[in-house]
Design a protein around this motif. Sequence first.
Motif, PDB file in Angstrom:
ATOM      1  N   ILE A 608      14.895  31.594 115.077  1.00  0.00           N
ATOM      2  CA  ILE A 608      13.470  31.440 115.419  1.00  0.00           C
ATOM      3  C   ILE A 608      13.360  30.702 116.753  1.00  0.00           C
ATOM      4  CG2 ILE A 608      11.222  30.584 114.619  1.00  0.00           C
ATOM      5  CD1 ILE A 608      12.416  30.341 111.801  1.00  0.00           C
ATOM      6  N   ARG A 609      14.204  29.658 116.903  1.00  0.00           N
ATOM      7  CA  ARG A 609      14.134  28.866 118.143  1.00  0.00           C
ATOM      8  C   ARG A 609      14.545  29.695 119.367  1.00  0.00           C
ATOM      9  NH1 ARG A 609      15.176  24.655 114.315  1.00  0.00           N
ATOM     10  NH2 ARG A 609      17.392  25.136 114.264  1.00  0.00           N
ATOM     11  N   GLU A 610      15.441  30.665 119.149  1.00  0.00           N
ATOM     12  CA  GLU A 610      15.776  31.538 120.284  1.00  0.00           C
ATOM     13  C   GLU A 610      14.554  32.350 120.722  1.00  0.00           C
ATOM     14  OE1 GLU A 610      19.355  33.767 119.243  1.00  0.00           O
ATOM     15  OE2 GLU A 610      20.365  31.809 119.116  1.00  0.00           O
ATOM     16  N   LEU A 611      13.783  32.808 119.746  1.00  0.00           N
ATOM     17  CA  LEU A 611      12.566  33.558 120.093  1.00  0.00           C
ATOM     18  C   LEU A 611      11.555  32.646 120.791  1.00  0.00           C
ATOM     19  CD1 LEU A 611      12.018  35.748 116.892  1.00  0.00           C
ATOM     20  CD2 LEU A 611      13.143  36.366 119.039  1.00  0.00           C
ATOM     21  N   ILE A 612      11.414  31.430 120.275  1.00  0.00           N
ATOM     22  CA  ILE A 612      10.480  30.484 120.917  1.00  0.00           C
ATOM     23  C   ILE A 612      10.883  30.278 122.379  1.00  0.00           C
ATOM     24  CG2 ILE A 612       9.673  28.074 120.936  1.00  0.00           C
ATOM     25  CD1 ILE A 612       9.968  28.105 117.833  1.00  0.00           C
ATOM     26  N   ALA A 613      12.199  30.132 122.605  1.00  0.00           N
ATOM     27  CA  ALA A 613      12.687  29.908 123.971  1.00  0.00           C
ATOM     28  C   ALA A 613      12.322  31.085 124.886  1.00  0.00           C
ATOM     29  CB  ALA A 613      14.197  29.692 123.948  1.00  0.00           C
ATOM     30  N   ARG A 614      12.281  32.277 124.326  1.00  0.00           N
ATOM     31  CA  ARG A 614      11.968  33.455 125.152  1.00  0.00           C
ATOM     32  C   ARG A 614      10.477  33.593 125.425  1.00  0.00           C
ATOM     33  NH1 ARG A 614      16.255  37.413 124.799  1.00  0.00           N
ATOM     34  NH2 ARG A 614      14.726  39.009 125.306  1.00  0.00           N
ATOM     35  N   VAL A 615       9.655  33.019 124.557  1.00  0.00           N
ATOM     36  CA  VAL A 615       8.210  33.253 124.656  1.00  0.00           C
ATOM     37  C   VAL A 615       7.438  32.064 125.239  1.00  0.00           C
ATOM     38  CG1 VAL A 615       6.122  33.671 123.270  1.00  0.00           C
ATOM     39  CG2 VAL A 615       8.220  34.964 122.786  1.00  0.00           C
ATOM     40  N   ILE A 616       7.798  30.848 124.814  1.00  0.00           N
ATOM     41  CA  ILE A 616       6.974  29.688 125.168  1.00  0.00           C
ATOM     42  C   ILE A 616       7.598  28.925 126.347  1.00  0.00           C
ATOM     43  CG2 ILE A 616       5.845  27.595 124.281  1.00  0.00           C
ATOM     44  CD1 ILE A 616       4.972  29.989 122.651  1.00  0.00           C
ATOM     45  N   PRO A 617       6.841  28.732 127.438  1.00  0.00           N
ATOM     46  CA  PRO A 617       7.382  28.031 128.605  1.00  0.00           C
ATOM     47  C   PRO A 617       7.824  26.604 128.263  1.00  0.00           C
ATOM     48  CG  PRO A 617       5.238  29.025 129.089  1.00  0.00           C
ATOM     49  CD  PRO A 617       5.459  29.181 127.621  1.00  0.00           C
ATOM     50  N   GLY A 618       8.912  26.182 128.852  1.00  0.00           N
ATOM     51  CA  GLY A 618       9.391  24.811 128.655  1.00  0.00           C
ATOM     52  C   GLY A 618      10.432  24.688 127.562  1.00  0.00           C
ATOM     53  N   PHE A 619      10.721  25.798 126.856  1.00  0.00           N
ATOM     54  CA  PHE A 619      11.668  25.731 125.738  1.00  0.00           C
ATOM     55  C   PHE A 619      13.015  26.383 126.046  1.00  0.00           C
ATOM     56  CE2 PHE A 619       7.774  24.573 123.729  1.00  0.00           C
ATOM     57  CZ  PHE A 619       8.136  23.739 122.681  1.00  0.00           C
ATOM     58  N   ASP A 620      13.345  26.563 127.339  1.00  0.00           N
ATOM     59  CA  ASP A 620      14.629  27.151 127.698  1.00  0.00           C
ATOM     60  C   ASP A 620      15.739  26.346 127.050  1.00  0.00           C
ATOM     61  OD1 ASP A 620      13.420  28.644 130.220  1.00  0.00           O
ATOM     62  OD2 ASP A 620      12.736  26.561 130.193  1.00  0.00           O
ATOM     63  N   ARG A 624      20.078  24.001 122.210  1.00  0.00           N
ATOM     64  CA  ARG A 624      21.002  22.964 122.678  1.00  0.00           C
ATOM     65  C   ARG A 624      20.231  21.660 122.939  1.00  0.00           C
ATOM     66  NH1 ARG A 624      22.172  20.473 127.076  1.00  0.00           N
ATOM     67  NH2 ARG A 624      20.926  21.842 128.400  1.00  0.00           N
ATOM     68  N   ARG A 625      19.107  21.785 123.659  1.00  0.00           N
ATOM     69  CA  ARG A 625      18.416  20.569 124.092  1.00  0.00           C
ATOM     70  C   ARG A 625      17.819  19.774 122.924  1.00  0.00           C
ATOM     71  NH1 ARG A 625      14.267  20.975 128.536  1.00  0.00           N
ATOM     72  NH2 ARG A 625      13.723  22.970 127.598  1.00  0.00           N
ATOM     73  N   VAL A 626      17.401  20.496 121.875  1.00  0.00           N
ATOM     74  CA  VAL A 626      16.768  19.769 120.779  1.00  0.00           C
ATOM     75  C   VAL A 626      17.806  19.036 119.932  1.00  0.00           C
ATOM     76  CG1 VAL A 626      16.690  21.469 118.903  1.00  0.00           C
ATOM     77  CG2 VAL A 626      14.769  19.892 119.263  1.00  0.00           C
ATOM     78  N   ARG A 627      19.072  19.411 120.101  1.00  0.00           N
ATOM     79  CA  ARG A 627      20.143  18.707 119.380  1.00  0.00           C
ATOM     80  C   ARG A 627      20.585  17.450 120.109  1.00  0.00           C
ATOM     81  NH1 ARG A 627      20.819  24.026 117.415  1.00  0.00           N
ATOM     82  NH2 ARG A 627      21.513  24.090 115.246  1.00  0.00           N
ATOM     83  N   GLU A 628      20.124  17.279 121.340  1.00  0.00           N
ATOM     84  CA  GLU A 628      20.467  16.032 122.042  1.00  0.00           C
ATOM     85  C   GLU A 628      19.668  14.877 121.432  1.00  0.00           C
ATOM     86  OE1 GLU A 628      19.907  16.819 126.200  1.00  0.00           O
ATOM     87  OE2 GLU A 628      21.660  18.137 126.204  1.00  0.00           O
ATOM     88  N   PRO A 629      20.247  13.694 121.398  1.00  0.00           N
ATOM     89  CA  PRO A 629      19.545  12.573 120.764  1.00  0.00           C
ATOM     90  C   PRO A 629      18.163  12.379 121.373  1.00  0.00           C
ATOM     91  CG  PRO A 629      21.777  11.948 121.366  1.00  0.00           C
ATOM     92  CD  PRO A 629      21.546  13.311 121.940  1.00  0.00           C
ATOM     93  N   GLY A 630      17.155  12.286 120.519  1.00  0.00           N
ATOM     94  CA  GLY A 630      15.799  12.042 121.011  1.00  0.00           C
ATOM     95  C   GLY A 630      15.065  13.290 121.476  1.00  0.00           C
ATOM     96  N   GLY A 631      15.769  14.449 121.540  1.00  0.00           N
ATOM     97  CA  GLY A 631      15.098  15.684 121.930  1.00  0.00           C
ATOM     98  C   GLY A 631      14.826  15.761 123.420  1.00  0.00           C
ATOM     99  N   PHE A 632      13.741  16.447 123.795  1.00  0.00           N
ATOM    100  CA  PHE A 632      13.454  16.621 125.230  1.00  0.00           C
ATOM    101  C   PHE A 632      11.945  16.646 125.466  1.00  0.00           C
ATOM    102  CE2 PHE A 632      13.642  20.775 123.270  1.00  0.00           C
ATOM    103  CZ  PHE A 632      12.600  21.482 123.850  1.00  0.00           C
ATOM    104  N   ALA A 633      11.553  16.359 126.720  1.00  0.00           N
ATOM    105  CA  ALA A 633      10.125  16.337 127.064  1.00  0.00           C
ATOM    106  C   ALA A 633       9.726  17.683 127.656  1.00  0.00           C
ATOM    107  CB  ALA A 633       9.860  15.228 128.071  1.00  0.00           C
ATOM    108  N   LEU A 634       8.565  18.168 127.269  1.00  0.00           N
ATOM    109  CA  LEU A 634       8.053  19.416 127.839  1.00  0.00           C
ATOM    110  C   LEU A 634       7.504  19.160 129.237  1.00  0.00           C
ATOM    111  CD1 LEU A 634       6.260  20.858 124.695  1.00  0.00           C
ATOM    112  CD2 LEU A 634       8.318  21.759 125.821  1.00  0.00           C
TER     113      LEU A 634
END
Length: 792
Positions: A608-620, A624-634
């Motif tokens: 599902i997250r792969e699809l989100i990455a393809r559709v929603i800007p900022g989720f490239d 990988r990035r969401v597994r980093e401690p603390g996640g990531f900022a949009l």
Amino acid sequence: MDDGSRNAGGPAAERTSALARTPPRAQPPEEARGPSVGPIATVAGGVPAVISALRHVYGEMDVVRGTKLLLKVNQKEGFDCPGCAWPDPGHRSMAEFCENGAKAVAEEAMSARVTPAFFRQWSVADLSLQTDHWLGKQGRLTHPMVLREGATHYEPLSWDEAFALVAEELRALDTPDAASFYTSGRTSNEAAFLYQLFVRQFGTNNLPDCSNMCHESSGSALNETVGIGKGTVTLEDFDRADAIFVIGQNPGTNHPRMLSSLEAAARRGCQIVSINPLPETGLNRFKHPQDVLHLIGPGTALNTLFLQVRINGDAALLQGLAKALFELEDARPGTVVARSFIDDQTLGFDAYAAHMRAVTWEDVEQGSGVPRAQVIAAAEILARSERTIYCWAMGLTQHRNSVACIQEIVNLALLRGGIGKPGAGLCPVRGHSNVQGDRTMGIWEKPPEWLLSALTREFGFEPPRHHGMDVVETLHAMHDGRVKVFFALGGNFLSATPDTEFTAEALRRTRLTVHVSTKLNRAHLVHGRRALILPCLGRTERDVQARGPQFVTVENSMGVVSASRGSVAPASEHLLSEPVIVARLASAVLGARSRVPWLSLVEDYDGIRELIARVIPGFDDFNRRVREPGGFALPNGPREGRFTTKSGKAHFTVHALPRIKLEPGQLLMMTIRTHDQFNTTVYGLDDRYRGIRNGRRVVLLHPGDMKALGLSADQLVDLSSHFEGETRLARAFRVVPYNIPRGCAATYFPEANVLVPVNSFAEKSRTPTSKSVVISLTPAGESRALPAGAVA
Ligand SMILES: Nc1nc2c(c(=O)[nH]1)N[C@H]1C(S)=C(S)[C@@H](COP(=O)(O)OP(=O)(O)OC[C@H]3O[C@@H](n4cnc5c(=O)[nH]c(N)nc54)[C@H](O)[C@@H]3O)O[C@H]1N2
Ligand SMILES: Nc1nc2c(c(=O)[nH]1)N[C@H]1C(S)=C(S)[C@@H](COP(=O)(O)OP(=O)(O)OC[C@H]3O[C@@H](n4cnc5c(=O)[nH]c(N)nc54)[C@H](O)[C@@H]3O)O[C@H]1N2
Ligand code: SF4
Ligand SMILES: [Mo]
């Protein structure tokens, strides 16, 4: 558990009372006793907060499970607190939760269960006579349940039957627009993305959500002026601000960990100004409940200045601040107005300046109820502060002129050049833990064009282009038969929406109501011709799918996306996760029409997250990035100094002041939260900080108004609201004298929602005006002519 209601008590065996045949009640019952009223608390947090948190947790589950859960809240390997959307600090201490986060966890992870046997014992009508508090205490839902046409009791059914039933009703509609798909803000990004994809492929943009009743006004105001419908600050900015304004927000109760940020700021000399009709406790003094050294002692003083504005007086006050800033600029030219920022980055300054200079002090004082000297004192703080953060919540968003009022905040921030630099900016403080993420995922009745074209590109179908219905429009459409199927992914649509009796009638006129829920609530009891309850996993629970344990993701109020992983065993083996419910529903409804691999997507949510990455800007590179401690900022243009409006500039806007005309004897009422609830979920009957215990049907009044109206403390009164010639009635509220401005009244949500007219909503955002309700009071009994909830 004595909850003070007339109808408390355990389930009677095999009830066959005559009541089972009367239609279920939409409103919670009246209370037999008045509350006990003591002084307003002077300090928030401290030992009482710890005791209250532990009482809720260990009252609902055993000590081992409770302790295990509390140690997992907001931890990097744990679950995101199901409470509010305040962000987690980068450095996490052992126990990153607050009293109300602990209550939210206890409410979800409780040991009690609502089983098929429970539903056999209780008819829907009998359940509707119970309080919301009682309903919540019965426990977690364990099985999918159906209320068949004409039946008095819910009965179990299989998941396959449930999905087939929804598919049958949806396929029978003349148009996909005759179905509406609501979302509440606890839903994960993964579930939300699949849900909007399913709904749009089904053929409608009818995606109303709790945001429509919450921060929609902030989204509208900010999108127009700065080009993004979100705030511009991060948690780190709180460490650098010189001044923080907290406007129309009660963080001590609703975002308790925000007090830790405010405390740290206050200790290093940051000025904190609060603007509120009530002297809310958290803003006066605060003791960090997890800071043992500070549990004893007076706590930290937070407020530098408290401006006791009258309800909906903020626009006048904010214009007063601007007027004072221009006067200070005249006295000390070149020190207040951020001239080069304004020239480079904004449009509309001259019209704004001219308007503000024409505002009179009389307008400001009369409109706001705040004396000129105090407005000037606040303006001095603004003028001296190089870095100011403006926070706000429901006290600003739920009025007729909310969008304009929030744009006055934007104006002030622009005037001081205070967006896009560290320590400064706009901070609408979101409510539900993932309400912001749901919108990012496309839960919106007004989808942007880029989203629709991305769906066509990725999934090969044409989504509908015309806008769908928001909450208010959905209510009307169900009422007049345009919407026949109502589906809710979480929430309590009956009790959270305005005009409870109108909403109830709207729901009763549908063919099918479906609720994906963790807990029993009143929305399950006021239903369409048929009704379904689909029980789902909560945040705290392990989610194991075909390809192993799964996590979901959420976005907090400051645009940071992170993972959330449940840790305890599910409340029942029959629960499905929200993504699985959506996927199985989509597969049942769309069948071969859809090329989305619904069922394999939910075997491993990475898909599902792969699809989100393809559709929603900022989720490239999302996985990988969401597994980093603390996640990531949009990405956030304005935060980075880039306004993302069409013109590429930020916009000053000019607004006339609102005029709400009150007749003699009328007051302006706000509906607010107690310290013991999460929206419609009532944890307990105390509002500890406000000194009100063991009762929720109260109306807070100024002693001067009580005298003028001939009312005494603890008197039982009926409340009538007045809107465009219509009257609505709510019975049996107790009068509580309180420190509130003259002409204002406060009641609790959701008991008073019956008084909020469905057609009274904010301009542009269409958010119900839950904080601006014109009411009058009559001693109980004298308004008997009108049935409760009737519109005359
Ligand atoms: N424990 C707990 N936490 C929660 C929630 C909960 O119910 N319980 N709900 C969550 C959700 S969804 C949301 S949206 C947030 C809500 O968080 P808040 O917005 O803090 O919630 P409310 O109780 O609606 O409080 C509004 C505040 O605005 C003030 N106010 C009302 N009218 C006006 C006005 O005209 N002007 C000004 N200046 N102030 C006004 C009230 O006195 C009150 O202090 O909290 C979230 N967090
Ligand atoms: N008068 C008045 N009305 C208001 C407001 C006000 O201030 N005054 N505030 C408005 C605001 S800000 C909001 S956000 C709305 C809130 O409106 P909603 O979001 O619709 O209401 P909640 O009470 O938060 O929903 C609670 C229910 O959600 C379900 N639930 C809890 N956790 C989960 C989960 O993980 N998954 C699923 N599927 N279900 C779950 C439970 O069954 C619970 O009974 O109310 C609005 N209404
Ligand atoms: S501040 Fe909000 S998110 Fe944080 S622990 Fe408390 S309720 Fe949970
Ligand atoms: Mo909200």
